[in-house]
Design an enzyme around this catalytic site. Structure first.
Site, PDB file in Angstrom:
ATOM      1  N   GLU A  57       0.708  -1.204  -0.142  1.00 15.09           N
ATOM      2  CA  GLU A  57       0.001  -0.071  -0.078  1.00 15.09           C
ATOM      3  C   GLU A  57       0.873   1.149   0.086  1.00 15.09           C
ATOM      4  OE1 GLU A  57      -2.736   0.173   3.194  1.00 15.09           O
ATOM      5  OE2 GLU A  57      -2.648   2.032   3.174  1.00 15.09           O
ATOM      6  N   GLU A  87      -1.836  11.855   2.963  1.00 12.60           N
ATOM      7  CA  GLU A  87      -2.886  11.854   4.204  1.00 12.60           C
ATOM      8  C   GLU A  87      -2.347  12.343   5.435  1.00 12.60           C
ATOM      9  OE1 GLU A  87      -3.810   7.901   5.996  1.00 12.60           O
ATOM     10  OE2 GLU A  87      -1.678   7.147   5.406  1.00 12.60           O
TER      11      GLU A  87
END
Ligand code: NAG
Ligand code: NAG
Ligand code: NAG
Ligand code: NAG
Ligand code: NAG
Ligand code: NAG
Ligand code: NAG
Ligand code: NAG
Length: 321
Positions: free
Chosen positions: A209, A214
């Site tokens: 991932e 973020e």
């Protein structure tokens, strides 16, 4: 997890990139991970590495009149007086061709699926289907741009088992290489928020991932992370390869990307790099937004950039036009 941006344009360019060696570091060498040694001057090492299958990095020293030690990894680095280490990097002259552009013209039609369920990442949120999102104005085209919002009106029942409505989309197409450019004018800010742009492969975490963008709550920097199976472990001093700083876990740089790394936070912390300040939250918005880019060359590189306006490179700006 609340994934939302107030406005987005996405550009994805895909082409196999060439390499060059922009980085070279004095008095450093790379331990182990040898492919072979090639006699030559320090200036010949980059080309030797480019021509050698599997070569990602090298160091040069004066052994045997000058030797390029070709390596299949960029680390571990160690101090070695008189040597110099270099890594292959994507060629800065690469030209990319545009494969697909997600923007106001196609964002709402057959480009993304809407996750509609409670949050698979355990955020306190109710992701809505596309119809609900459109009917309630959580996603729309506004002034030629994509708007993705969150329900900011509903007052939840005390002890509600559902969070407020929000939007999380996933591209229908999957990609395994390329240059991905995310053009964002504004991101949501405030407590309880977690705007993000992620990518992940099948059979998580085995194919990994990559979290390009973020942050949570009032963080003022973008936090870039990898979450992987066992075996993706970096070194503290790999920080010479990037701007930004390792995110600490238990007061130590969390350099092991394995989701169950010993000595790191439980619960899938992965490994994270804190980008410079104002790459997230109010500072980013006050600048008018910016661009996040990921260049992914499988088995070779993964590079991520944070550009805050007005420091967006002109070749990105021209793609937009
Ligand atoms: C790199 O080379 C070493 C031997 O020096 C080998 O053990 C290792 O598996 C190789 N790693 C990769 C990713 O090819
Ligand atoms: C890199 O860090 C390791 C410890 O994590 C240390 O042993 C080594 O000397 C460092 N190398 C350099 C070049 O600073
Ligand atoms: C590194 O090498 C140079 C030249 O060979 C020498 O002058 C210097 O003292 C060395 N430095 C260290 C720390 O060994
Ligand atoms: C990029 O192209 C310019 C002009 O063609 C050339 O002068 C330069 O050396 C190239 N840079 C790299 C890294 O290949
Ligand atoms: C959650 O979202 C769905 C639409 O995907 C909607 O039908 C449902 O009413 C929402 N749940 C709550 C508690 O608001
Ligand atoms: C609440 O959401 C609406 C759109 O749904 C948006 O126009 C408005 O700016 C938001 N208000 C706040 C305070 O974020
Ligand atoms: C919410 O939960 C708390 C603790 O479980 C309980 O004391 C309270 O009565 C609940 N409130 C409502 C409105 O259900
Ligand atoms: C870090 O930022 C400086 C200044 O913007 C830039 O020149 C340099 O190339 C960057 N280094 C890396 C590793 O990205």
């Amino acid at each position: 997890m609340i994934c939302l941006f107030l406005s987005i344009s996405l550009f994805i360019n895909v082409v196999r990139s060439q390499t060059n060696c922009i980085a070279s570091y004095s008095n450093l060498a790379i331990k182990g991970n040898d492919i072979n040694g090639v006699q030559g001057s320090s200036s010949s090492c980059c080309q030797s590495c480019q021509q050698k299958r599997g070569c990602l990095a090298y160091y040069w020293d004066d052994f045997n009149g000058g030797t390029c030690w070709l390596k299949n990894d960029t680390q571990p680095l160690y101090v070695n007086n008189g040597s110099s280490a270099g890594i292959l990097s994507p060629n800065t002259n690469n030209t990319y061709s545009l494969l697909v552009n997600y923007d106001a013209t196609n964002f709402l039609t057959n480009s993304f699926s809407f996750i509609h369920s409670k949050d698979p990442s355990q955020g306190f949120v109710n992701y809505t289907d596309q119809t609900t999102a459109e009917q309630t104005g959580l996603i729309k085209i506004q002034n030629g741009k994509v708007f993705i919002g969150v329900d900011n009106k509903t007052i939840l029942e005390p002890n509600s088992t559902y969070g407020r409505n929000a939007v999380r989309v996933e591209s229908l197409k999957q990609y395994n290489a390329g240059l991905f450019i995310f053009n964002i004018d504004h991101m949501p800010t405030g407590k309880g928020l977690w705007p993000a742009f992620w990518s992940y492969g099948p059979s998580w975490p085995n194919s990994g991932e990559i979290d390009i963008l973020e942050g949570v709550w009032t963080m003022n920097y973008n936090q870039i992370s990898l979450h992987t199976r066992e075996g993706c472990d970096m070194q503290v001093n790999d920080s010479i390869y990037f701007n930004g700083t390792w995110v600490l876990q238990y007061n130590k740089p969390g350099t092991n990307c394995y989701i169950h790394a010993p000595g790191e936070y439980p619960g899938d912390a992965g490994c994270s790099i804190a980008a410079p300040v104002n790459t997230f939250n109010n500072g980013f918005n006050q600048a008018g937004g910016g661009v996040f880019a990921m260049e992914w060359e499988p088995e070779k590189f993964l590079r991520i950039w944070n550009f805050v306006k007005p420091n967006v490179p002109s070749d990105i700006a021209s793609v937009r036009a």
